[in-house]
Scaffold this active site. Structure first.
Site, PDB file in Angstrom:
ATOM      1  CG  HIS A  42      -1.846  -1.004   1.145  1.00  0.00           C
ATOM      2  ND1 HIS A  42      -2.975  -1.194   0.121  1.00  0.00           N
ATOM      3  CD2 HIS A  42      -2.331  -2.192   1.904  1.00  0.00           C
ATOM      4  CE1 HIS A  42      -3.889  -2.099   0.261  1.00  0.00           C
ATOM      5  NE2 HIS A  42      -3.405  -2.611   1.524  1.00  0.00           N
ATOM      6  CD  GLU A 146      -4.302  -8.302   5.414  1.00  0.00           C
ATOM      7  OE1 GLU A 146      -4.447  -7.308   5.814  1.00  0.00           O
ATOM      8  OE2 GLU A 146      -3.506  -8.588   4.351  1.00  0.00           O
ATOM      9  CG  ASP A 172      -7.460  -5.572   4.414  1.00  0.00           C
ATOM     10  OD1 ASP A 172      -8.574  -4.857   3.900  1.00  0.00           O
ATOM     11  OD2 ASP A 172      -6.164  -5.480   3.932  1.00  0.00           O
TER      12      ASP A 172
END
Ligand code: 3PY
Ligand code: MG
Length: 248
Positions: A42, A146, A172
């Site tokens: 990310h 997650e 998540d």
């Protein structure tokens, strides 16, 4: 060779921080943190950009940990070739996926990592087999939990040989549990407890990618989490302001 691996084996808690290409990496790596976590999933960082950044951390106390974007042998190979001493893969949902991850991380005959040669990250070895054995023994392997699928399989994922830390992706996990960012929701706290228990039973550590708002680090430690990141900006600001106040 791997401070965090040794700490976790000794039952201690490892605290790191996230870092990027712009971070003062040499300073941060010598400032008391146990690891610096570089995220290539990310963020705009490409894994191969991290080689010189990781090299700048040599002989500092913090170890470099890299999160790749997916559970793939090429991504894992690039991160390890860049010098990662801890390897994070997101969304590892089954024991089979965890086994693949471990295999792509380790040199033969424990795994199938391709050889890149020694570049000093792990010390100097006269014998290449000694280097590979030391690497296989010392690398820290952190699959991320997650999803609901991962939560349901958490005991089996924790039992996969070679896994050191089950690292929760806090946001998540909350989204996939249908309690988005509601970190004090009983459903969320029950999931943390389940993951912490699975880790304790498998004699590995639980970890949190970051400490979610509303949860204290001490609570995580009680649940069996011994690996997490903390932000450092406010601490640095306080220290700088105190230093300047003495001069003005
Ligand atoms: C999450 O919160 O899901 C993460 O993966 C942390 O970046
Ligand atoms: Mg995530």
């Amino acid at each position: 060779m791997n401070r965090v691996k040794d700490m976790l084996r000794a039952g201690e808690t490892a605290i790191g921080t996230t870092a990027s290409l712009e971070s003062e990496v040499r300073f941060l790596a010598g400032s008391g943190f146990d690891f610096l976590l570089f995220d290539t999933q990310h963020s705009p960082i490409e894994i191969k950009q991290l080689g010189p950044v990781v090299a700048a951390m040599r002989r500092r106390e913090a170890i470099p940990v890299i999160r790749v974007g997916d559970n793939r042998p090429d991504q894992i190979c690039y991160a390890l070739d860049a010098g990662a001493k801890g390897l994070v893969v997101p969304m590892v949902n089954t024991p089979e996926q965890a086994e693949k991850m471990v295999s792509w991380c380790k040199y033969p005959f424990e795994g199938e990592r391709s050889s890149a040669g020694m570049r000093g990250e792990w010390g100097e070895f006269e014998n290449y087999r000694d280097y590979m054995d030391a690497f296989n023994e010392q690398l820290l392997i952190l699959p991320m939990i997650e999803t609901v699928e991962a939560l349901e399989a958490v005991d089996d994922i924790a039992a996969v040989s070679g896994v050191d830390v089950l690292l929760i992706g806090p946001s998540d996990l909350s989204i996939n549990l249908d309690v988005p960012l509601d970190y004090r929701n009983p459903k969320y706290l029950a999931a943390l407890e389940k993951i912490g228990t699975a880790c304790r039973n498998a004699n590995i550590a639980g970890g949190m990618f970051f400490v979610p708002p509303g949860i204290e680090p001490g609570e995580l430690v009680e649940l069996g989490f011994r690996f997490f990141t903390l932000p450092w900006g406010e601490w640095a600001k306080t220290g700088i302001q105190a230093g300047l106040a003495d001069l003005r």
